[in-house]
Design a protein around this motif. Structure first.
Motif, PDB file in Angstrom:
ATOM      1  N   GLY A 169      38.780  75.695  14.483  1.00 27.45           N
ATOM      2  CA  GLY A 169      40.191  75.927  14.225  1.00 27.45           C
ATOM      3  C   GLY A 169      41.071  75.076  15.106  1.00 27.45           C
ATOM      4  O   GLY A 169      42.181  74.688  14.722  1.00 27.45           O
ATOM      5  N   ALA A 170      40.592  74.772  16.313  1.00 28.84           N
ATOM      6  CA  ALA A 170      41.335  73.931  17.249  1.00 28.84           C
ATOM      7  C   ALA A 170      40.373  73.419  18.309  1.00 28.84           C
ATOM      8  O   ALA A 170      39.274  73.943  18.498  1.00 28.84           O
ATOM      9  N   LEU A 171      40.822  72.391  19.014  1.00 31.99           N
ATOM     10  CA  LEU A 171      40.061  71.764  20.093  1.00 31.99           C
ATOM     11  C   LEU A 171      40.876  71.860  21.373  1.00 31.99           C
ATOM     12  O   LEU A 171      42.092  71.656  21.367  1.00 31.99           O
ATOM     13  N   SER A 172      40.208  72.166  22.489  1.00 36.39           N
ATOM     14  CA  SER A 172      40.838  72.149  23.804  1.00 36.39           C
ATOM     15  C   SER A 172      40.039  71.222  24.704  1.00 36.39           C
ATOM     16  O   SER A 172      38.831  71.399  24.863  1.00 36.39           O
ATOM     17  N   ILE A 173      40.715  70.233  25.292  1.00 33.09           N
ATOM     18  CA  ILE A 173      40.058  69.269  26.172  1.00 33.09           C
ATOM     19  C   ILE A 173      40.637  69.407  27.574  1.00 33.09           C
ATOM     20  O   ILE A 173      41.844  69.316  27.782  1.00 33.09           O
ATOM     21  N   ASN A 174      39.741  69.614  28.544  1.00 27.99           N
ATOM     22  CA  ASN A 174      40.111  69.770  29.945  1.00 27.99           C
ATOM     23  C   ASN A 174      39.290  68.773  30.757  1.00 27.99           C
ATOM     24  O   ASN A 174      38.060  68.799  30.700  1.00 27.99           O
ATOM     25  N   ILE A 175      39.947  67.899  31.522  1.00 29.11           N
ATOM     26  CA  ILE A 175      39.231  66.812  32.197  1.00 29.11           C
ATOM     27  C   ILE A 175      38.855  67.152  33.645  1.00 29.11           C
ATOM     28  O   ILE A 175      38.556  66.259  34.426  1.00 29.11           O
ATOM     29  N   GLY A 176      38.798  68.425  33.978  1.00 24.51           N
ATOM     30  CA  GLY A 176      38.600  68.839  35.364  1.00 24.51           C
ATOM     31  C   GLY A 176      37.421  68.215  36.070  1.00 24.51           C
ATOM     32  O   GLY A 176      37.541  67.691  37.175  1.00 24.51           O
ATOM     33  N   THR A 177      36.220  68.259  35.490  1.00 20.49           N
ATOM     34  CA  THR A 177      35.029  67.677  36.119  1.00 20.49           C
ATOM     35  C   THR A 177      34.550  66.504  35.260  1.00 20.49           C
ATOM     36  O   THR A 177      33.409  66.459  34.812  1.00 20.49           O
ATOM     37  N   ILE A 178      35.440  65.574  35.055  1.00 23.49           N
ATOM     38  CA  ILE A 178      35.204  64.456  34.145  1.00 23.49           C
ATOM     39  C   ILE A 178      34.086  63.530  34.660  1.00 23.49           C
ATOM     40  O   ILE A 178      33.913  63.358  35.861  1.00 23.49           O
ATOM     41  N   SER A 179      33.333  62.982  33.724  1.00 23.40           N
ATOM     42  CA  SER A 179      32.363  61.928  33.990  1.00 23.40           C
ATOM     43  C   SER A 179      32.395  60.993  32.793  1.00 23.40           C
ATOM     44  O   SER A 179      32.963  61.325  31.743  1.00 23.40           O
ATOM     45  N   VAL A 238      44.565  70.495  22.129  1.00 25.92           N
ATOM     46  CA  VAL A 238      45.327  70.664  23.358  1.00 25.92           C
ATOM     47  C   VAL A 238      44.690  69.833  24.462  1.00 25.92           C
ATOM     48  O   VAL A 238      43.470  69.869  24.651  1.00 25.92           O
ATOM     49  N   LEU A 239      45.513  69.106  25.192  1.00 24.44           N
ATOM     50  CA  LEU A 239      45.042  68.320  26.331  1.00 24.44           C
ATOM     51  C   LEU A 239      45.481  68.983  27.634  1.00 24.44           C
ATOM     52  O   LEU A 239      46.657  69.270  27.828  1.00 24.44           O
ATOM     53  N   ASP A 240      44.519  69.204  28.522  1.00 25.61           N
ATOM     54  CA  ASP A 240      44.774  69.688  29.877  1.00 25.61           C
ATOM     55  C   ASP A 240      44.380  68.564  30.833  1.00 25.61           C
ATOM     56  O   ASP A 240      43.206  68.388  31.153  1.00 25.61           O
ATOM     57  N   PRO A 241      45.361  67.766  31.285  1.00 20.86           N
ATOM     58  CA  PRO A 241      45.071  66.550  32.071  1.00 20.86           C
ATOM     59  C   PRO A 241      44.924  66.845  33.560  1.00 20.86           C
ATOM     60  O   PRO A 241      45.706  66.370  34.391  1.00 20.86           O
ATOM     61  N   VAL A 242      43.887  67.558  33.918  1.00 23.16           N
ATOM     62  CA  VAL A 242      43.728  68.043  35.290  1.00 23.16           C
ATOM     63  C   VAL A 242      43.773  66.895  36.294  1.00 23.16           C
ATOM     64  O   VAL A 242      43.008  65.935  36.207  1.00 23.16           O
ATOM     65  N   ALA A 243      44.704  66.986  37.250  1.00 18.89           N
ATOM     66  CA  ALA A 243      44.813  66.022  38.355  1.00 18.89           C
ATOM     67  C   ALA A 243      44.887  64.582  37.863  1.00 18.89           C
ATOM     68  O   ALA A 243      44.341  63.674  38.491  1.00 18.89           O
ATOM     69  N   VAL A 244      45.596  64.367  36.765  1.00 18.94           N
ATOM     70  CA  VAL A 244      45.650  63.021  36.179  1.00 18.94           C
ATOM     71  C   VAL A 244      46.233  62.008  37.152  1.00 18.94           C
ATOM     72  O   VAL A 244      45.886  60.819  37.105  1.00 18.94           O
ATOM     73  N   GLY A 245      47.106  62.435  38.048  1.00 19.73           N
ATOM     74  CA  GLY A 245      47.702  61.497  38.985  1.00 19.73           C
ATOM     75  C   GLY A 245      46.831  61.157  40.174  1.00 19.73           C
ATOM     76  O   GLY A 245      47.207  60.322  40.998  1.00 19.73           O
ATOM     77  N   ALA A 246      45.648  61.759  40.274  1.00 19.14           N
ATOM     78  CA  ALA A 246      44.840  61.612  41.486  1.00 19.14           C
ATOM     79  C   ALA A 246      44.043  60.319  41.522  1.00 19.14           C
ATOM     80  O   ALA A 246      43.881  59.720  42.593  1.00 19.14           O
ATOM     81  N   ARG A 259      40.982  59.007  35.953  1.00 17.64           N
ATOM     82  CA  ARG A 259      41.614  60.083  35.194  1.00 17.64           C
ATOM     83  C   ARG A 259      42.787  59.559  34.367  1.00 17.64           C
ATOM     84  O   ARG A 259      43.001  59.998  33.234  1.00 17.64           O
ATOM     85  N   GLN A 260      43.519  58.625  34.908  1.00 17.96           N
ATOM     86  CA  GLN A 260      44.621  58.048  34.161  1.00 17.96           C
ATOM     87  C   GLN A 260      44.114  57.275  32.945  1.00 17.96           C
ATOM     88  O   GLN A 260      44.691  57.349  31.853  1.00 17.96           O
ATOM     89  N   GLN A 261      43.023  56.545  33.124  1.00 17.52           N
ATOM     90  CA  GLN A 261      42.448  55.794  32.010  1.00 17.52           C
ATOM     91  C   GLN A 261      41.950  56.725  30.917  1.00 17.52           C
ATOM     92  O   GLN A 261      42.170  56.472  29.719  1.00 17.52           O
ATOM     93  N   VAL A 262      41.290  57.800  31.317  1.00 17.26           N
ATOM     94  CA  VAL A 262      40.777  58.759  30.340  1.00 17.26           C
ATOM     95  C   VAL A 262      41.929  59.386  29.559  1.00 17.26           C
ATOM     96  O   VAL A 262      41.891  59.498  28.326  1.00 17.26           O
ATOM     97  N   CYS A 263      42.965  59.804  30.263  1.00 20.96           N
ATOM     98  CA  CYS A 263      44.095  60.446  29.586  1.00 20.96           C
ATOM     99  C   CYS A 263      44.846  59.474  28.693  1.00 20.96           C
ATOM    100  O   CYS A 263      45.313  59.854  27.610  1.00 20.96           O
ATOM    101  N   THR A 264      44.961  58.225  29.113  1.00 16.56           N
ATOM    102  CA  THR A 264      45.598  57.225  28.259  1.00 16.56           C
ATOM    103  C   THR A 264      44.850  57.077  26.939  1.00 16.56           C
ATOM    104  O   THR A 264      45.448  57.021  25.857  1.00 16.56           O
ATOM    105  N   ALA A 265      43.526  57.040  27.013  1.00 14.42           N
ATOM    106  CA  ALA A 265      42.713  56.941  25.797  1.00 14.42           C
ATOM    107  C   ALA A 265      42.870  58.189  24.931  1.00 14.42           C
ATOM    108  O   ALA A 265      42.959  58.098  23.703  1.00 14.42           O
ATOM    109  N   ALA A 312      53.458  70.742  36.806  1.00 12.59           N
ATOM    110  CA  ALA A 312      54.585  69.817  36.878  1.00 12.59           C
ATOM    111  C   ALA A 312      54.173  68.430  37.348  1.00 12.59           C
ATOM    112  O   ALA A 312      54.645  67.414  36.817  1.00 12.59           O
ATOM    113  N   SER A 313      53.295  68.345  38.337  1.00 16.58           N
ATOM    114  CA  SER A 313      52.859  67.041  38.830  1.00 16.58           C
ATOM    115  C   SER A 313      52.119  66.257  37.755  1.00 16.58           C
ATOM    116  O   SER A 313      52.297  65.043  37.615  1.00 16.58           O
ATOM    117  N   GLU A 314      51.282  66.950  36.991  1.00 14.74           N
ATOM    118  CA  GLU A 314      50.534  66.286  35.918  1.00 14.74           C
ATOM    119  C   GLU A 314      51.470  65.815  34.813  1.00 14.74           C
ATOM    120  O   GLU A 314      51.297  64.720  34.268  1.00 14.74           O
TER     121      GLU A 314
END
Length: 268
Positions: A60-70, A92-100, A104-110, A123-125
């Motif tokens: 019905g929906a997809l949720s993506i969370n990049i918390g422990t990304i590889s 739904v995109l949850d861009p965990v710590a995208v600014g760190a 993470r920025q490359q993954v979220c851009t894609a 707010a920071s994300e």
């Protein structure tokens, strides 16, 4: 001001039990599944690249969370996001710590290229994604939700809904903006609650596809109200987590319909 029928959104979720495909982090899998189950949705946790696209098309929906990304998980996330975009499945995109980090920025851009329906972030994300700042330390917010400008800018840039959460929440589609207050100060002391909230947003949007902004508001309202109730009886973070699940389970559509902590933002 007339607000969306948030209680109806919860009733529809429980009537339809939407299947939510969660590609989330190792820390959050169990708690996210329990949050979805307690509220009335059905969780699935798949991340193998061989099946994520196929399963996303059935969910019905997809949720993506990049918390422990590889790198392998990043590839699976992009396959799933592309499938969601191709099949019209809300995600739904949850861009965990995208600014760190740059990774993470490359993954979220894609991922953003595949047009998420909702971005749920602190707010920071949100500021990092909007290009207004590149700050962030781990999953903690170093900015606040007092200023809705970044959320509105991101919603307009990405043509999606942005739910910027913190001590208060801002929900916007770039044109209509709302602020929600509530919750409890103990919520940041329990890990992965934000991850679970992102998946819950996906569940509400899956059940109420024609009204994604109102569905997002309803998900955040459920979490806020349940958090407030859990905090009234919990003695600490451990009992709070249990109380939160119970509060989500016992919430009624009438509870949401009588919510008085939501306000429209007319100018920011």
């Amino acid at each position: 001001m007339t607000y969306p029928p948030l209680g109806d959104m919860l009733a529809t979720l429980r009537d339809t039990t939407p299947l939510v495909h969660c590609i989330t982090n190792y820390v959050a899998m169990n708690s996210t599944a329990n949050i979805l189950l307690a509220t009335g949705a059905s969780p699935a946790m798949l991340h193998a690249p061989e099946e994520v696209a196929e399963f996303t098309a059935m969910a019905g929906a997809l949720s993506i969370n990049i918390g422990t990304i590889s790198s392998p998980w990043a590839a699976s996330m992009e396959l799933a996001a592309r499938s969601a975009n191709d099949t019209g499945t809300p995600w739904v995109l949850d861009p965990v710590a995208v600014g760190a980090t740059a990774f993470r920025q490359q993954v979220c851009t894609a991922l953003l290229a595949h047009q998420p329906s909702v971005i749920r972030a602190n707010a920071s994300e949100v500021m990092a994604l909007a290009g207004l700042a590149s700050q962030g330390r781990g999953v903690d917010a170093t900015a606040t939700t007092d200023d809705a400008t970044a959320a509105i800018a991101l919603a307009q840039q990405q043509r999606c809904i942005v739910a910027m959460t913190g001590e208060s929440d801002v929900i916007t589609d770039g044109t209509h903006h709302y602020r929600l207050t509530g919750g409890h100060p103990m919520m940041p002391r329990v890990t992965t609650l934000g991850c679970g909230l992102s998946a819950l947003v996906a569940g509400f949007v899956a059940a109420n596809r024609d009204e994604p902004l109102a569905a997002t508001m309803a998900a955040l309202a459920c979490f806020s109200l349940a958090g407030s109730r859990a905090g009234q009886q919990a003695r600490g973070p451990g009992s709070f987590q249990v109380a939160l699940l119970d509060a989500l389970y016992t919430l009624t559509p009438e509870d949401l319909s009588s919510l008085n902590t939501l306000e429209a933002l007319h100018a920011v």
